[in-house]
Design an enzyme around this catalytic site. Sequence first.
Site, PDB file in Angstrom:
ATOM      1  N   LYS A 103     -43.213  -4.204  37.943  1.00 16.81           N
ATOM      2  CA  LYS A 103     -43.345  -4.497  36.788  1.00 16.81           C
ATOM      3  C   LYS A 103     -44.402  -5.877  36.476  1.00 16.81           C
ATOM      4  CE  LYS A 103     -38.759  -2.906  35.062  1.00 16.81           C
ATOM      5  NZ  LYS A 103     -39.241  -1.813  34.145  1.00 16.81           N
ATOM      6  N   ASP A 110     -39.726   2.171  39.772  1.00 16.31           N
ATOM      7  CA  ASP A 110     -39.272   1.508  38.809  1.00 16.31           C
ATOM      8  C   ASP A 110     -38.262   2.790  37.907  1.00 16.31           C
ATOM      9  OD1 ASP A 110     -38.772  -0.496  36.639  1.00 16.31           O
ATOM     10  OD2 ASP A 110     -40.716  -0.351  35.793  1.00 16.31           O
ATOM     11  N   LYS A 133     -24.897   1.907  34.441  1.00 15.95           N
ATOM     12  CA  LYS A 133     -26.013   1.463  35.231  1.00 15.95           C
ATOM     13  C   LYS A 133     -25.754  -0.129  35.549  1.00 15.95           C
ATOM     14  CE  LYS A 133     -30.956   0.619  34.999  1.00 15.95           C
ATOM     15  NZ  LYS A 133     -32.396   1.091  34.485  1.00 15.95           N
ATOM     16  N   ARG A 169     -31.941   5.830  36.788  1.00 13.11           N
ATOM     17  CA  ARG A 169     -31.338   7.486  37.125  1.00 13.11           C
ATOM     18  C   ARG A 169     -31.028   7.796  38.507  1.00 13.11           C
ATOM     19  NH1 ARG A 169     -37.045   9.561  34.688  1.00 13.11           N
ATOM     20  NH2 ARG A 169     -36.868   7.403  33.684  1.00 13.11           N
ATOM     21  N   ASP A 194     -30.585  -5.618  32.878  1.00 15.44           N
ATOM     22  CA  ASP A 194     -30.558  -4.127  33.279  1.00 15.44           C
ATOM     23  C   ASP A 194     -29.388  -3.733  33.777  1.00 15.44           C
ATOM     24  OD1 ASP A 194     -32.336  -1.659  33.188  1.00 15.44           O
ATOM     25  OD2 ASP A 194     -32.875  -2.147  35.169  1.00 15.44           O
TER      26      ASP A 194
HETATM   27  N1  BES Z   1     -34.804  -0.744  33.162  1.00 11.65           N
HETATM   28  C1  BES Z   1     -35.967  -0.313  32.876  1.00 11.65           C
HETATM   29  C2  BES Z   1     -35.913   0.312  31.219  1.00 11.65           C
HETATM   30  C3  BES Z   1     -35.961  -0.685  30.246  1.00 11.65           C
HETATM   31  C4  BES Z   1     -37.082  -1.059  29.721  1.00 11.65           C
HETATM   32  C5  BES Z   1     -34.798  -1.443  29.761  1.00 11.65           C
HETATM   33  C6  BES Z   1     -37.129  -2.021  28.649  1.00 11.65           C
HETATM   34  C7  BES Z   1     -34.612  -2.562  29.027  1.00 11.65           C
HETATM   35  C8  BES Z   1     -36.149  -2.724  28.337  1.00 11.65           C
HETATM   36  C9  BES Z   1     -36.018   1.019  33.737  1.00 11.65           C
HETATM   37  O1  BES Z   1     -35.384   0.878  34.883  1.00 11.65           O
HETATM   38  C10 BES Z   1     -37.560   1.438  33.950  1.00 11.65           C
HETATM   39  O2  BES Z   1     -38.261   0.513  34.375  1.00 11.65           O
HETATM   40  N2  BES Z   1     -37.731   2.711  33.445  1.00 11.65           N
HETATM   41  C11 BES Z   1     -39.219   2.979  33.402  1.00 11.65           C
HETATM   42  C12 BES Z   1     -39.222   4.601  33.940  1.00 11.65           C
HETATM   43  C13 BES Z   1     -40.613   5.096  34.100  1.00 11.65           C
HETATM   44  C14 BES Z   1     -41.295   4.328  35.271  1.00 11.65           C
HETATM   45  C15 BES Z   1     -40.609   6.630  34.064  1.00 11.65           C
HETATM   46  C16 BES Z   1     -39.761   3.035  32.003  1.00 11.65           C
HETATM   47  O3  BES Z   1     -38.988   3.035  30.829  1.00 11.65           O
HETATM   48  O4  BES Z   1     -40.965   2.294  31.927  1.00 11.65           O
HETATM   49 ZN    ZN Z   2     -34.172  -0.468  35.141  1.00 12.62          ZN
HETATM   50 ZN    ZN Z   3     -36.844   0.165  36.339  1.00 11.23          ZN
END
Ligand code: BES
Ligand code: ZN
Ligand code: ZN
Length: 495
Positions: free
Chosen positions: A276, A346, A264, A350, A287
């Site tokens: 966010k 967000d 990714k 995936r 990321d």
């Molecule tokens: N890039 C983030 C995940 C992340 C969080 C990486 C903290 C590094 C540090 C990912 O794209 C994301 O935002 N995931 C969300 C998914 C949710 C919306 C289902 C998350 O984990 O909150």
């Molecule tokens: Zn992300």
């Molecule tokens: Zn995200």
Amino acid sequence: MQIQLETRPYASIEADALVTYVFDGDNKLDGVAGEIHRAMNGRLGSLVSSGEITAKPLELVLIHFPQGLAAQKLLLVGAGKPGKFAASDLRKIAGAALRHLKSRGVKKFVFLTREGERGPEAAQAVVEGLIVADFESDKYRTDKKKSEIQSASLAGFDGGLAGNLNGAIEHGRVIADSQNFARDLINEPSNYLTPTMLAAKAEAMAKEVGLGIEVLDERRIHELKMGALIGVAQGSVEPPRVIVLRYVPETTAVGAPVLGLVGKAVTFDTGGISIKPANNMEKMKYDMGGGATMLGAMRALAYLKPKVPVIAIVPATENMPGGRAQKPGDVQVAMSGKTIEVINTDAEGRLILADGITYAKTLGCTHLIDAATLTGAIEVALANVNVGAFGTPREFLDQFLASAAAVGEKMWPMPMDDEYEEMIKSNIADIRNTGSGKGGGAITAAWFLKEFAEETPWVHLDIASTCWVDEGRPWLAKGPTGIAIRTIIDFALKL
Ligand code: BES
Ligand code: ZN
Ligand code: ZN
């Protein structure tokens, strides 16, 4: 930093510092401890008996102008109990020593290994520990610290294995340099590392090490109908890219496995329309850590030449809330043909991995590993200690975890029960891109990816909590860690 073998008697080597490590039980003063004790006219024993040296893991005792030794300083690193000692401890000891000495202006030092760790495996671990520890995140500082280690000599290694030892040193250097290559990328701010710039850096690296490379531009991405990736990318003015790197061995048996590495690379994740909060958002420059992991692993494999072909696929995009951005509730058609209801923009990692995985399969990959800073939920589950490791079939995951254990990277197997699959069913499309909101966020994310990996043996590494550390460790600067690269290299070499 130059690294070389040193065969002269260490007591007479003139260097800024001599480094070795002490075990619980060294009060018996045999082996290397005894040799130093004698060279120092009996002074080491008194430091042990006075309690100043306890051998607690990574305790550092620095002795200035040690009498009887030609070196200016003697650094003793605690190594704990000798029975529990492994290559991963040696890596940390070497790293902690380097960082301690570097901050004190040392330029040249000798690392003296102990009886029991004199072969190539130990030499490789020391080299890896040193080079990884030497990494600093100071590229954008105009007041860089001047202190630099110029040379580290490895002493005490078994000369009878010299050919082997030099090979091990080179092997260690390739792996650690590749880890640092990835860490450099992860550090880059998103204004210096758009998807286009990441692709350019991948191209330069591929040219340097002799890997095949193809970069898919927007037109090609549309032709291939990568709808899940396009959905994420459409909110940004920066165009997406898919970076494809190829390693081809000199000879391949028919029916041999083809390893696919999918990473990714969201060069900045604002969250998109499901934006966010401002707090900590600056971290979302990392990321793209999964993509950098795969580029780093490929760099090393180009030198180390595994027996099987390896293809890296790195979908790269920003996740922005622009006027054309996808919106919660939108449905996207992935390259595989599956339809996805985007509940939360967000959960974009995936989406881009879905198309990356499908593309890897169309290129003929028979085994897949993906790495991604995928979920905040993995931090809840495992903190910043273990990588979350998912995969099917279980035997394939276990084989991967054996490599992790061999190279000393902590990874923990996560469950993939069918019940979690239920949580990503959509009311209007084939699947939705988030779970039901009742926990298990890292697992439902993994299940989403499995919908695209399908029956292909597959491992998914959620490195969201381990790819970056906010606090430095004695052997590692704060910032990007380069986690998982060593394991992926080891796994590819054993396949
Ligand atoms: N890039 C983030 C995940 C992340 C969080 C990486 C903290 C590094 C540090 C990912 O794209 C994301 O935002 N995931 C969300 C998914 C949710 C919306 C289902 C998350 O984990 O909150
Ligand atoms: Zn992300
Ligand atoms: Zn995200």
